[in-house]
Scaffold this active site. Sequence first.
Site, PDB file in Angstrom:
ATOM      1  N   TRP A 130       0.863  -1.180   0.000  1.00 30.68           N
ATOM      2  CA  TRP A 130       0.000   0.000   0.000  1.00 30.68           C
ATOM      3  C   TRP A 130       0.905   1.238   0.000  1.00 30.68           C
ATOM      4  O   TRP A 130       1.823   1.335   0.822  1.00 30.68           O
ATOM      5  CB  TRP A 130      -0.872  -0.036   1.256  1.00 30.68           C
ATOM      6  CG  TRP A 130      -1.853   1.077   1.425  1.00 30.68           C
ATOM      7  CD1 TRP A 130      -2.703   1.568   0.484  1.00 30.68           C
ATOM      8  CD2 TRP A 130      -2.097   1.825   2.621  1.00 30.68           C
ATOM      9  NE1 TRP A 130      -3.461   2.574   1.019  1.00 30.68           N
ATOM     10  CE2 TRP A 130      -3.114   2.760   2.334  1.00 30.68           C
ATOM     11  CE3 TRP A 130      -1.562   1.801   3.910  1.00 30.68           C
ATOM     12  CZ2 TRP A 130      -3.599   3.658   3.282  1.00 30.68           C
ATOM     13  CZ3 TRP A 130      -2.046   2.688   4.847  1.00 30.68           C
ATOM     14  CH2 TRP A 130      -3.045   3.605   4.531  1.00 30.68           C
ATOM     15  N   ASP A 211      -0.499  -5.621   9.500  1.00 33.49           N
ATOM     16  CA  ASP A 211      -1.500  -4.616   9.141  1.00 33.49           C
ATOM     17  C   ASP A 211      -2.767  -5.375   8.744  1.00 33.49           C
ATOM     18  O   ASP A 211      -2.756  -6.137   7.763  1.00 33.49           O
ATOM     19  CB  ASP A 211      -0.997  -3.769   7.966  1.00 33.49           C
ATOM     20  CG  ASP A 211      -1.992  -2.663   7.592  1.00 33.49           C
ATOM     21  OD1 ASP A 211      -3.087  -2.617   8.177  1.00 33.49           O
ATOM     22  OD2 ASP A 211      -1.660  -1.865   6.697  1.00 33.49           O
ATOM     23  N   LYS A 246     -13.135  -0.626   6.729  1.00 36.96           N
ATOM     24  CA  LYS A 246     -13.784  -1.434   5.691  1.00 36.96           C
ATOM     25  C   LYS A 246     -14.812  -2.395   6.281  1.00 36.96           C
ATOM     26  O   LYS A 246     -15.956  -2.414   5.829  1.00 36.96           O
ATOM     27  CB  LYS A 246     -12.740  -2.233   4.904  1.00 36.96           C
ATOM     28  CG  LYS A 246     -11.415  -1.529   4.698  1.00 36.96           C
ATOM     29  CD  LYS A 246     -11.413  -0.541   3.576  1.00 36.96           C
ATOM     30  CE  LYS A 246     -10.118   0.250   3.613  1.00 36.96           C
ATOM     31  NZ  LYS A 246      -9.848   1.027   2.444  1.00 36.96           N
TER      32      LYS A 246
HETATM   33  C1  LMR Z   1      -6.987   2.177  -0.431  1.00 37.12           C
HETATM   34  O1  LMR Z   1      -5.937   1.526  -0.452  1.00 37.12           O
HETATM   35  O2  LMR Z   1      -7.572   2.541  -1.470  1.00 37.12           O
HETATM   36  C2  LMR Z   1      -7.626   2.519   0.883  1.00 37.12           C
HETATM   37  O3  LMR Z   1      -6.944   1.907   1.919  1.00 37.12           O
HETATM   38  C3  LMR Z   1      -7.840   3.967   1.066  1.00 37.12           C
HETATM   39  C4  LMR Z   1      -6.591   4.733   1.327  1.00 37.12           C
HETATM   40  O4  LMR Z   1      -6.562   5.460   2.327  1.00 37.12           O
HETATM   41  O5  LMR Z   1      -5.617   4.637   0.577  1.00 37.12           O
END
Ligand code: LMR
Length: 398
Positions: A130, A211, A246
């Site tokens: 991420w 996470d 979520k």
């Molecule tokens: C995402 O990955 O789209 C979500 O977790 C929202 C974000 O804050 O990035």
Amino acid sequence: MFQQLTALPADPLLGIAVAYRQDDNPKKVDLGVGVYKTEEGNTPILTSVKKSLQILLDSEESKSYIQARGNQAFLDGMEKLVLGADNPLLSSNRVESVQAPGGTGSLKLGFELIKRGNPNAKIWVSGPTWANHNALIKSTGLASEEYPYYDKVNNQLRADEMLEAFAKLGKDDVVLLHGCCHNPTGEDIPADLWPKIADLAVENGFTPFIDIAYQGFGTDLETDVQGVRHLLSKVPEALIATSCSKNFGLYRERTGLITTISESPVAAGIALTHVLNIAREIYSMPPSYGGATVGILLGDEALTTEWKTELAEMCARMRSLRALLVDKLHARDVDQSFDFINRQNGMFTFLGITPEQVQAIRDEYSIYMAGSSRINIAGISNSNVDYIADAVAAVLKK
Ligand code: LMR
């Protein structure tokens, strides 16, 4: 002072939502930010959450500060949800949790705690991970490096390479693992690999940082965390950042928690003082609403049952959307197989197209996704799936 600043580009994920809103093409599709949507494209408040919120509204008598570590019913309920109600860790006094503003706030507290415990620690993130993980680690000033995770060519986990990388780590290393529903790939660590990771962590002394932002979005609430629970039962120390955005649909209420597992009750108490001190320096205490709502929900059997049903429905819908997309893509005679999408879990998958193809789909079809070709599965619907499949097939055949 501000004149010295230069403008930054839009956030890689949040910027997609802005661009989508500005697009006036009636056929536009948002497959960007990870937010659950119904067939109609809405993100409604879950009924169980709304009922819990109403109880809170009716019973709340003060807007005075809440305690610094957050709502106790929330913390207790969430620890049980992630670790399992009968987990011996819960009675060991080695576990401490602090409510934090969302998954991001929880991660930030975790990274800052690591920095205090060992400024030389290196955080290992999955390649890819991420995008905000990297930003948070950088903002904390910790070193980071990628471990092999996803093979983009063959659309599968780089399991052997990942384990080889972990075998070389030591006590200055922290491994950030996605508990389930890996973001951005959807490719999870299979059940048989978690014990191997646990053995390596115990032998070599690296610290796992889990996470977990999508519990219940993969298979179900229990199955999704079996691997994590095994790992946590073996290691002396670990961190867990949990998000309620979520699975409780509490996105805007910024609801999460950071949990530390320490070697001893004494070490746990000391770690807690640091987490509270770090939070105090950033925002004092967490926002109340989300935690109080989840605390009420998880403390009520009927509401919990209702929530589990709603969560299972969201999960099943995303599973069926995966299958639908794969069928539609294959029906268009594209060269490659997209079967891997059905094997993966949660909200995301990589379509496996190039950034240029992602841009072409955006320019020509007003279909929005991350530059990596990550799509939010929940943005697909029966009414837009043909349009999406047409667009993907068209850029692939060019
Ligand atoms: C995402 O990955 O789209 C979500 O977790 C929202 C974000 O804050 O990035």
